[in-house]
Write a protein that holds these residues in place. Structure first.
Motif, PDB file in Angstrom:
ATOM      1  N   GLY A   1       0.821  -1.194   0.000  1.00 43.94           N
ATOM      2  CA  GLY A   1       0.000   0.000   0.000  1.00 43.94           C
ATOM      3  C   GLY A   1       0.863   1.254   0.000  1.00 43.94           C
ATOM      4  O   GLY A   1       2.092   1.199   0.072  1.00 43.94           O
ATOM      5  N   ILE A   2       0.217   2.375  -0.068  1.00 40.81           N
ATOM      6  CA  ILE A   2       0.919   3.650  -0.123  1.00 40.81           C
ATOM      7  C   ILE A   2       1.638   3.917   1.195  1.00 40.81           C
ATOM      8  O   ILE A   2       1.147   3.578   2.270  1.00 40.81           O
ATOM      9  CB  ILE A   2      -0.069   4.793  -0.468  1.00 40.81           C
ATOM     10  CG1 ILE A   2       0.681   6.073  -0.817  1.00 40.81           C
ATOM     11  CG2 ILE A   2      -1.070   4.990   0.650  1.00 40.81           C
ATOM     12  CD1 ILE A   2      -0.214   7.143  -1.428  1.00 40.81           C
ATOM     13  N   GLN A   3       2.826   4.506   1.083  1.00 42.73           N
ATOM     14  CA  GLN A   3       3.600   4.884   2.265  1.00 42.73           C
ATOM     15  C   GLN A   3       3.546   6.400   2.435  1.00 42.73           C
ATOM     16  O   GLN A   3       3.624   7.146   1.453  1.00 42.73           O
ATOM     17  CB  GLN A   3       5.050   4.441   2.106  1.00 42.73           C
ATOM     18  CG  GLN A   3       5.223   2.951   1.848  1.00 42.73           C
ATOM     19  CD  GLN A   3       4.684   2.109   2.993  1.00 42.73           C
ATOM     20  OE1 GLN A   3       5.014   2.343   4.152  1.00 42.73           O
ATOM     21  NE2 GLN A   3       3.849   1.134   2.662  1.00 42.73           N
ATOM     22  N   VAL A   4       3.421   6.828   3.686  1.00 45.78           N
ATOM     23  CA  VAL A   4       3.350   8.258   4.000  1.00 45.78           C
ATOM     24  C   VAL A   4       4.389   8.555   5.062  1.00 45.78           C
ATOM     25  O   VAL A   4       4.359   7.959   6.147  1.00 45.78           O
ATOM     26  CB  VAL A   4       1.952   8.659   4.505  1.00 45.78           C
ATOM     27  CG1 VAL A   4       1.872  10.174   4.722  1.00 45.78           C
ATOM     28  CG2 VAL A   4       0.872   8.209   3.528  1.00 45.78           C
ATOM     29  N   GLU A   5       5.303   9.437   4.753  1.00 50.86           N
ATOM     30  CA  GLU A   5       6.366   9.808   5.696  1.00 50.86           C
ATOM     31  C   GLU A   5       6.262  11.282   6.031  1.00 50.86           C
ATOM     32  O   GLU A   5       6.145  12.123   5.128  1.00 50.86           O
ATOM     33  CB  GLU A   5       7.739   9.514   5.099  1.00 50.86           C
ATOM     34  CG  GLU A   5       8.001   8.040   4.849  1.00 50.86           C
ATOM     35  CD  GLU A   5       9.396   7.792   4.293  1.00 50.86           C
ATOM     36  OE1 GLU A   5       9.774   6.628   4.155  1.00 50.86           O
ATOM     37  OE2 GLU A   5      10.097   8.780   3.998  1.00 50.86           O
ATOM     38  N   GLN A   6       6.342  11.584   7.314  1.00 51.48           N
ATOM     39  CA  GLN A   6       6.280  12.971   7.758  1.00 51.48           C
ATOM     40  C   GLN A   6       7.578  13.350   8.459  1.00 51.48           C
ATOM     41  O   GLN A   6       8.192  12.536   9.144  1.00 51.48           O
ATOM     42  CB  GLN A   6       5.109  13.180   8.711  1.00 51.48           C
ATOM     43  CG  GLN A   6       3.758  13.073   8.028  1.00 51.48           C
ATOM     44  CD  GLN A   6       2.631  13.437   8.970  1.00 51.48           C
ATOM     45  OE1 GLN A   6       1.773  12.609   9.270  1.00 51.48           O
ATOM     46  NE2 GLN A   6       2.624  14.679   9.438  1.00 51.48           N
ATOM     47  N   SER A   7       7.951  14.602   8.263  1.00 52.36           N
ATOM     48  CA  SER A   7       9.151  15.095   8.936  1.00 52.36           C
ATOM     49  C   SER A   7       8.958  16.561   9.307  1.00 52.36           C
ATOM     50  O   SER A   7       8.212  17.285   8.628  1.00 52.36           O
ATOM     51  CB  SER A   7      10.365  14.930   8.018  1.00 52.36           C
ATOM     52  OG  SER A   7      10.182  15.647   6.814  1.00 52.36           O
ATOM     53  N   PRO A   8       9.609  17.008  10.395  1.00 57.30           N
ATOM     54  CA  PRO A   8      10.331  16.167  11.346  1.00 57.30           C
ATOM     55  C   PRO A   8       9.363  15.417  12.245  1.00 57.30           C
ATOM     56  O   PRO A   8       8.190  15.768  12.306  1.00 57.30           O
ATOM     57  CB  PRO A   8      11.121  17.203  12.159  1.00 57.30           C
ATOM     58  CG  PRO A   8      10.222  18.410  12.170  1.00 57.30           C
ATOM     59  CD  PRO A   8       9.567  18.420  10.812  1.00 57.30           C
ATOM     60  N   PRO A   9       9.794  14.407  12.952  1.00 56.38           N
ATOM     61  CA  PRO A   9       8.900  13.706  13.871  1.00 56.38           C
ATOM     62  C   PRO A   9       8.541  14.538  15.095  1.00 56.38           C
ATOM     63  O   PRO A   9       7.432  14.409  15.616  1.00 56.38           O
ATOM     64  CB  PRO A   9       9.689  12.452  14.269  1.00 56.38           C
ATOM     65  CG  PRO A   9      11.099  12.756  13.954  1.00 56.38           C
ATOM     66  CD  PRO A   9      11.094  13.731  12.817  1.00 56.38           C
ATOM     67  N   ASP A  10       9.471  15.366  15.525  1.00 60.01           N
ATOM     68  CA  ASP A  10       9.237  16.222  16.685  1.00 60.01           C
ATOM     69  C   ASP A  10       9.791  17.605  16.397  1.00 60.01           C
ATOM     70  O   ASP A  10      10.823  17.747  15.728  1.00 60.01           O
ATOM     71  CB  ASP A  10       9.919  15.655  17.934  1.00 60.01           C
ATOM     72  CG  ASP A  10       9.334  14.329  18.356  1.00 60.01           C
ATOM     73  OD1 ASP A  10       9.914  13.275  18.018  1.00 60.01           O
ATOM     74  OD2 ASP A  10       8.279  14.348  19.011  1.00 60.01           O
ATOM     75  N   LEU A  11       9.131  18.605  16.954  1.00 58.34           N
ATOM     76  CA  LEU A  11       9.527  19.988  16.707  1.00 58.34           C
ATOM     77  C   LEU A  11       9.158  20.821  17.920  1.00 58.34           C
ATOM     78  O   LEU A  11       8.020  20.749  18.405  1.00 58.34           O
ATOM     79  CB  LEU A  11       8.809  20.511  15.460  1.00 58.34           C
ATOM     80  CG  LEU A  11       9.146  21.885  14.928  1.00 58.34           C
ATOM     81  CD1 LEU A  11      10.629  21.985  14.588  1.00 58.34           C
ATOM     82  CD2 LEU A  11       8.290  22.195  13.706  1.00 58.34           C
ATOM     83  N   ILE A  12      10.138  21.586  18.407  1.00 60.99           N
ATOM     84  CA  ILE A  12       9.880  22.519  19.502  1.00 60.99           C
ATOM     85  C   ILE A  12      10.147  23.925  18.984  1.00 60.99           C
ATOM     86  O   ILE A  12      11.213  24.199  18.428  1.00 60.99           O
ATOM     87  CB  ILE A  12      10.779  22.222  20.720  1.00 60.99           C
ATOM     88  CG1 ILE A  12      10.517  20.808  21.232  1.00 60.99           C
ATOM     89  CG2 ILE A  12      10.523  23.235  21.833  1.00 60.99           C
ATOM     90  CD1 ILE A  12      11.441  20.379  22.363  1.00 60.99           C
TER      91      ILE A  12
ATOM     92  N   CYS B   1       5.318  16.282   4.191  1.00 62.55           N
ATOM     93  CA  CYS B   1       4.676  14.974   4.012  1.00 62.55           C
ATOM     94  C   CYS B   1       5.080  14.447   2.649  1.00 62.55           C
ATOM     95  O   CYS B   1       4.799  15.100   1.626  1.00 62.55           O
ATOM     96  CB  CYS B   1       3.157  15.127   4.112  1.00 62.55           C
ATOM     97  SG  CYS B   1       2.196  13.662   3.691  1.00 62.55           S
ATOM     98  N   ASN B   2       5.751  13.305   2.622  1.00 61.63           N
ATOM     99  CA  ASN B   2       6.085  12.624   1.370  1.00 61.63           C
ATOM    100  C   ASN B   2       5.228  11.373   1.243  1.00 61.63           C
ATOM    101  O   ASN B   2       5.006  10.666   2.227  1.00 61.63           O
ATOM    102  CB  ASN B   2       7.554  12.218   1.364  1.00 61.63           C
ATOM    103  CG  ASN B   2       8.497  13.401   1.300  1.00 61.63           C
ATOM    104  OD1 ASN B   2       8.158  14.459   0.796  1.00 61.63           O
ATOM    105  ND2 ASN B   2       9.690  13.226   1.837  1.00 61.63           N
ATOM    106  N   PHE B   3       4.786  11.076   0.026  1.00 60.85           N
ATOM    107  CA  PHE B   3       3.979   9.889  -0.190  1.00 60.85           C
ATOM    108  C   PHE B   3       4.469   9.155  -1.437  1.00 60.85           C
ATOM    109  O   PHE B   3       5.085   9.747  -2.323  1.00 60.85           O
ATOM    110  CB  PHE B   3       2.484  10.216  -0.284  1.00 60.85           C
ATOM    111  CG  PHE B   3       2.146  11.435  -1.087  1.00 60.85           C
ATOM    112  CD1 PHE B   3       2.143  12.694  -0.485  1.00 60.85           C
ATOM    113  CD2 PHE B   3       1.806  11.335  -2.421  1.00 60.85           C
ATOM    114  CE1 PHE B   3       1.826  13.830  -1.214  1.00 60.85           C
ATOM    115  CE2 PHE B   3       1.484  12.466  -3.151  1.00 60.85           C
ATOM    116  CZ  PHE B   3       1.492  13.719  -2.546  1.00 60.85           C
TER     117      PHE B   3
END
Lengths: 110, 112
Positions: A1-12, A23-25
């Protein structure tokens, strides 16, 4: 299935700062949404943006479908922006479901 | 109604008991979805209803999980013989063609 990657995982961020979430897909999509999940767990629909650019107040989003990515811009951040931001997509041609990324956890401090 | 309504908002149940979770979608939305979110995790698709078509059950984790949608509106998700790993927030969403998905506030299920 489609993959969805988000960055960064954490941000302050300090209040007032700007940020860009990505968001990359992995496949072509006909639906892309950005959601904000607040600290109480409520998922708020920020943008329905399968392509193009939209703005809503301090937030804006751009999706470049041909290059398979989307960006969410937060300007002049406020403490109420804290929470988790999810990107979710639906592949072109598949039946139904939105596939969610793992999210970017944002904390805005004073 | 104005939004997607879910009930109960919280449910604590003993291991082995059955539970029913309810979702009342936005009026006129023909598409309805159930997702599950475990603590600190993303959203996991469970099941999808579209009008009178057969539901897409591909996300249901086991045969203890079932869902129905009566009259094209209200949906009930049933979990039989609950296990501790079923503890999660169960989210319902309905969809409009122009606005996308709107989620309810969820049901937080705790199996003790």
């Amino acid at each position: 299935g489609i993959q969805v990657e988000q960055s960064p995982p954490d941000l302050i961020l300090q209040e007032g700062a700007n940020s860009t979430l990505r968001c990359n897909f992995s496949d072509s999509v006909n639906n892309l949404q950005w959601f904000h999940q607040n600290p109480w767990g409520q998922l708020i629909n920020l943008f329905y943006i399968p392509s193009g650019t939209k703005q809503n107040g301090r937030l804006s989003a751009t999706t470049v479908a041909t290059e398979r990515y989307s960006l969410l811009y937060i300007s002049s951040s406020q403490t109420t922006d804290s929470g988790v931001y999810f990107c979710a997509v639906k592949s072109t041609g598949t039946a139904s479901k939105l596939t969610f990324g793992t999210g970017t956890r944002l904390q805005v401090t004073l | 109604g104005a939004g997607v309504s879910q009930s109960p908002s919280n449910k604590v149940t003993e291991k082995g008991k059955d539970v029913e979770l309810r979702c009342d979608p936005i009026s006129g939305h023909t598409a309805l979805y159930w997702y599950r979110q475990s603590l600190g995790q993303g959203l996991e698709f469970l099941i999808y209803f579209q009008g009178n078509s057969a539901p897409d059950k591909s996300g249901l984790p086991s045969d203890r999980f079932s869902a129905e949608r009566t009259g094209g509106s209200v949906s009930t998700l049933t979990i039989q013989r609950t296990q501790q790993e079923d503890s999660a927030v169960y989210l319902c969403a309905s969809r409009s063609p122009s606005y996308g998905y709107t989620f309810g506030s969820g049901t937080r299920l705790t199996v003790v």
